[in-house]
Design a protein around this motif. Structure first.
Motif, PDB file in Angstrom:
ATOM      1  N   ASN A 446       0.833  -1.216   0.000  1.00 58.21           N
ATOM      2  CA  ASN A 446       0.000   0.000   0.000  1.00 58.21           C
ATOM      3  C   ASN A 446       0.865   1.262   0.000  1.00 58.21           C
ATOM      4  O   ASN A 446       0.523   2.247  -0.669  1.00 58.21           O
ATOM      5  N   ALA A 447       1.977   1.226   0.741  1.00 57.45           N
ATOM      6  CA  ALA A 447       2.854   2.392   0.792  1.00 57.45           C
ATOM      7  C   ALA A 447       3.505   2.640  -0.569  1.00 57.45           C
ATOM      8  O   ALA A 447       3.620   3.792  -1.008  1.00 57.45           O
ATOM      9  N   LEU A 448       3.938   1.563  -1.236  1.00 55.64           N
ATOM     10  CA  LEU A 448       4.536   1.713  -2.567  1.00 55.64           C
ATOM     11  C   LEU A 448       3.535   2.286  -3.562  1.00 55.64           C
ATOM     12  O   LEU A 448       3.866   3.178  -4.360  1.00 55.64           O
ATOM     13  N   GLN A 449       2.316   1.771  -3.529  1.00 55.86           N
ATOM     14  CA  GLN A 449       1.289   2.243  -4.463  1.00 55.86           C
ATOM     15  C   GLN A 449       0.922   3.697  -4.181  1.00 55.86           C
ATOM     16  O   GLN A 449       0.705   4.487  -5.113  1.00 55.86           O
ATOM     17  N   ALA A 450       0.850   4.068  -2.898  1.00 57.10           N
ATOM     18  CA  ALA A 450       0.494   5.443  -2.545  1.00 57.10           C
ATOM     19  C   ALA A 450       1.571   6.418  -3.020  1.00 57.10           C
ATOM     20  O   ALA A 450       1.259   7.499  -3.544  1.00 57.10           O
ATOM     21  N   ARG A 451       2.823   6.060  -2.871  1.00 51.88           N
ATOM     22  CA  ARG A 451       3.893   6.949  -3.321  1.00 51.88           C
ATOM     23  C   ARG A 451       3.876   7.100  -4.845  1.00 51.88           C
ATOM     24  O   ARG A 451       4.054   8.208  -5.368  1.00 51.88           O
ATOM     25  N   ASP A 452       3.685   5.970  -5.559  1.00 53.54           N
ATOM     26  CA  ASP A 452       3.621   6.053  -7.022  1.00 53.54           C
ATOM     27  C   ASP A 452       2.462   6.920  -7.476  1.00 53.54           C
ATOM     28  O   ASP A 452       2.583   7.670  -8.462  1.00 53.54           O
ATOM     29  N   SER A 453       1.344   6.828  -6.773  1.00 48.07           N
ATOM     30  CA  SER A 453       0.176   7.630  -7.140  1.00 48.07           C
ATOM     31  C   SER A 453       0.441   9.121  -6.939  1.00 48.07           C
ATOM     32  O   SER A 453       0.072   9.945  -7.790  1.00 48.07           O
ATOM     33  N   ILE A 454       1.087   9.457  -5.817  1.00 50.54           N
ATOM     34  CA  ILE A 454       1.406  10.860  -5.556  1.00 50.54           C
ATOM     35  C   ILE A 454       2.387  11.372  -6.606  1.00 50.54           C
ATOM     36  O   ILE A 454       2.244  12.493  -7.126  1.00 50.54           O
ATOM     37  N   ALA A 455       3.393  10.553  -6.958  1.00 55.38           N
ATOM     38  CA  ALA A 455       4.370  10.955  -7.964  1.00 55.38           C
ATOM     39  C   ALA A 455       3.696  11.195  -9.314  1.00 55.38           C
ATOM     40  O   ALA A 455       4.006  12.170 -10.016  1.00 55.38           O
ATOM     41  N   HIS A 456       2.758  10.333  -9.688  1.00 60.59           N
ATOM     42  CA  HIS A 456       2.044  10.492 -10.956  1.00 60.59           C
ATOM     43  C   HIS A 456       1.202  11.762 -10.955  1.00 60.59           C
ATOM     44  O   HIS A 456       1.187  12.506 -11.949  1.00 60.59           O
ATOM     45  N   ASN A 457       0.516  12.015  -9.842  1.00 60.29           N
ATOM     46  CA  ASN A 457      -0.328  13.215  -9.771  1.00 60.29           C
ATOM     47  C   ASN A 457       0.507  14.492  -9.815  1.00 60.29           C
ATOM     48  O   ASN A 457       0.101  15.491 -10.418  1.00 60.29           O
ATOM     49  N   LEU A 458       1.666  14.457  -9.167  1.00 62.71           N
ATOM     50  CA  LEU A 458       2.546  15.629  -9.201  1.00 62.71           C
ATOM     51  C   LEU A 458       3.027  15.919 -10.618  1.00 62.71           C
ATOM     52  O   LEU A 458       3.076  17.068 -11.050  1.00 62.71           O
ATOM     53  N   LEU A 459       3.387  14.854 -11.361  1.00 63.70           N
ATOM     54  CA  LEU A 459       3.831  15.030 -12.737  1.00 63.70           C
ATOM     55  C   LEU A 459       2.699  15.568 -13.598  1.00 63.70           C
ATOM     56  O   LEU A 459       2.914  16.427 -14.464  1.00 63.70           O
ATOM     57  N   HIS A 460       1.485  15.090 -13.349  1.00 67.99           N
ATOM     58  CA  HIS A 460       0.325  15.553 -14.117  1.00 67.99           C
ATOM     59  C   HIS A 460       0.086  17.037 -13.860  1.00 67.99           C
ATOM     60  O   HIS A 460      -0.177  17.796 -14.797  1.00 67.99           O
ATOM     61  N   VAL A 461       0.216  17.457 -12.591  1.00 68.26           N
ATOM     62  CA  VAL A 461       0.017  18.868 -12.256  1.00 68.26           C
ATOM     63  C   VAL A 461       1.080  19.724 -12.927  1.00 68.26           C
ATOM     64  O   VAL A 461       0.806  20.781 -13.486  1.00 68.26           O
ATOM     65  N   VAL A 462       2.342  19.252 -12.919  1.00 66.97           N
ATOM     66  CA  VAL A 462       3.425  19.999 -13.535  1.00 66.97           C
ATOM     67  C   VAL A 462       3.217  20.094 -15.042  1.00 66.97           C
ATOM     68  O   VAL A 462       3.408  21.143 -15.652  1.00 66.97           O
ATOM     69  N   THR A 463       2.806  18.981 -15.650  1.00 70.96           N
ATOM     70  CA  THR A 463       2.575  18.955 -17.090  1.00 70.96           C
ATOM     71  C   THR A 463       1.459  19.907 -17.478  1.00 70.96           C
ATOM     72  O   THR A 463       1.561  20.662 -18.451  1.00 70.96           O
ATOM     73  N   MET A 464       0.368  19.879 -16.709  1.00 73.54           N
ATOM     74  CA  MET A 464      -0.767  20.768 -16.983  1.00 73.54           C
ATOM     75  C   MET A 464      -0.345  22.219 -16.811  1.00 73.54           C
ATOM     76  O   MET A 464      -0.722  23.088 -17.612  1.00 73.54           O
ATOM     77  N   GLY A 465       0.457  22.482 -15.807  1.00 77.77           N
ATOM     78  CA  GLY A 465       0.905  23.858 -15.607  1.00 77.77           C
ATOM     79  C   GLY A 465       1.805  24.320 -16.731  1.00 77.77           C
ATOM     80  O   GLY A 465       1.700  25.443 -17.222  1.00 77.77           O
TER      81      GLY A 465
END
Length: 472
Positions: A446-465
């Motif tokens: 669960n910890a590995l999946q949660a970190r990957d999810s946060i990393a993906h969302n951060l990249l998406h926010v940066v890309t959108m910006g």
């Protein structure tokens, strides 16, 4: 009967007196008996004077000597003086002045029996402290010595007044509260030897050491519950919002960091406090204890764990800390604590990726984690920069260390809350504190999946910006 009125006898009469006193003084043990015998013989003093009259001694023999007359034997003067005291039924004892009288430190007090006793008190100069405690001392100069403004210092004195105050005694006046607090804060701020602190404040070395410990205990008992405490729900939400605006990572409640404090080698269990990194750098055996702290966006400690041996890893200290107990009790649910690579990845702890060949999202995630982690590391840099005693081997007993280190953390929080600026010259670089975690044992899926999810969302926010910025 005084020496100046004693007549001077001829050689024959003097021999009579001298032989008598010699007999009295031959055996000190029986002196009292000889004195009693002399008192009996003294009753016939008139008969002795009649003997002198029969000898037809001229009156001129009893006149005081002038400058041309030979001075009588000093031994005879001493005997004659003692005879005068025996006539009064006692023997006078010469009194010598106390050594303190020659140093200006003799003080007379009355004991319970109404008699006066002499106390020896060494006079010390308090000029340095009196100047810094006066209006003549500028605030910048005061801050340089005590790492805080006069207003903050006055607030601390007011808070500790009821606990630190001591009553005057019959022997001496109590040390004022402001001076007591100042001794402690100056010692923590500069790390100067106790001998230096003693000379600046006009107090004994042992007194200064005692004051430092007493005030540290008072700070921990009175100020820690007010200035170093776990945030309430309202404050937790403010912390999450602020960290979110800084890094983009949601639900972060703190940045965690662990630092090492050098100590003198313990007499027992030295291997537990042995610090391998410090030993390699210093080229001599080094020992340390640890301070783990959780920091909010302002750099204020919200949780600390003090006193574990320096040989323990960050992960081992974390497992034994109150913060880990909070997680087991469910108090850290839906929250994140951000740490460096020395901490394990858990359901409530976020740490950076450490493997090779990072993906773009993982690299971006590490940058954001480092921004949060930098807040915690900078807070510890200011902690050690303000309180110079933490920069060198701290010279207190092992059982007293938690009190001193805890007081430093509380005073750090007070300075941060009151926006006390720290001089650039006091900046202290942390080194050899971070430790790489061995392996990835015990990491939940669960910890590995949660970190990957946060990393993906951060990249998406940066890309959108970035896209939005390019479009405009």
């Amino acid at each position: 009967m005084e020496i100046t009125s004693t007549p001077f006898l001829n050689q024959e009469d003097y021999s009579y007196f001298h032989s008598f006193f010699q007999e009295v003084d031959e055996n000190p043990v029986n002196k009292r008996t000889k004195i009693d015998e002399f008192e009996q013989e003294n009753n016939s003093l008139n008969e002795f004077l009649e003997v002198l009259d029969d000898k037809k001694i001229p009156i001129s023999k009893f006149q005081m000597p002038n400058s041309e007359t030979e001075i009588p034997n000093l031994e005879f003067e001493k005997r004659a003086s003692e005879m005068a005291d025996w006539d009064q039924g006692r023997v006078r004892k010469a009194r010598t002045a106390s050594p303190a009288a020659y140093h200006g430190g003799e003080t007379a007090v009355e004991d319970g029996g109404g008699q006066r006793r002499r106390l020896w008190v060494k006079e010390r100069s308090k000029g340095w402290w009196k100047y810094h405690d006066s209006d003549e001392c500028a605030d910048d100069e005061f801050r340089k010595a005590f790492r805080m403004s006069k207003a903050t210092f006055n607030m601390i004195c007011d808070e500790l007044d009821s606990v630190v105050t001591k009553k005057d005694t019959m022997l001496r006046m109590a040390i004022p509260v402001r001076q007591r607090v100042a001794v402690c804060i100056y010692r923590l701020a500069t790390g100067d030897p106790l001998r230096t602190v003693s000379s600046l404040f006009g107090l004994g070395i042992s007194t200064c050491h005692k004051l430092v410990l007493e005030v540290c205990v008072a700070i921990r008992a009175v100020l820690m519950p007010k200035y170093l405490q776990w945030p309430d729900q309202e404050r937790v939400q403010e912390i999450k919002t602020t960290f979110g605006s800084i890094s983009g990572i949601p639900d972060v409640i703190g940045s965690i960091y662990t630092t090492h404090i050098s100590i003198i080698a313990t007499k027992t269990n030295q291997e537990a406090y042995y610090n391998k990194k410090h030993t390699e750098r210093n080229q001599k055996p080094s020992y340390s204890t640890t301070v783990q702290g959780l920091v909010d966006p302002r750099g204020v400690f919200t949780d600390i764990c003090i006193g574990y041996p320096g040989s323990m890893s960050d992960e081992q200290i974390l497992e034994k800390s109150a913060l880990s107990q909070r997680s087991k009790l469910g108090q850290l649910k839906n929250t994140w604590v951000v740490g460096n690579s020395g901490y394990p990845l858990k359901d409530w702890i976020l740490v950076p990726y450490t493997h090779q060949n990072l993906a773009w999202s993982q690299h971006s995630f590490n940058q954001k984690v480092n921004e949060v982690q930098k807040i915690g590391k900078d807070a510890f840099m200011r902690l050690k920069g303000r309180w110079g005693c933490l920069q060198k081997r701290i010279e207190v007993k092992l059982q007293e260390l938690p009190m001193v280190l805890g007081a430093c953390c509380v005073l750090h929080n007070i300075c941060e809350m009151h926006n006390e600026e720290m001089d650039v010259d006091l900046r202290f670089d942390l080194y050899d504190d971070e430790m790489e975690l061995d392996g990835g044992r015990g990491i939940s899926v669960n910890a590995l999946q949660a970190r990957d999810s946060i990393a993906h969302n951060l990249l998406h926010v940066v890309t959108m910006g970035t896209s939005s910025f390019s479009f405009t």
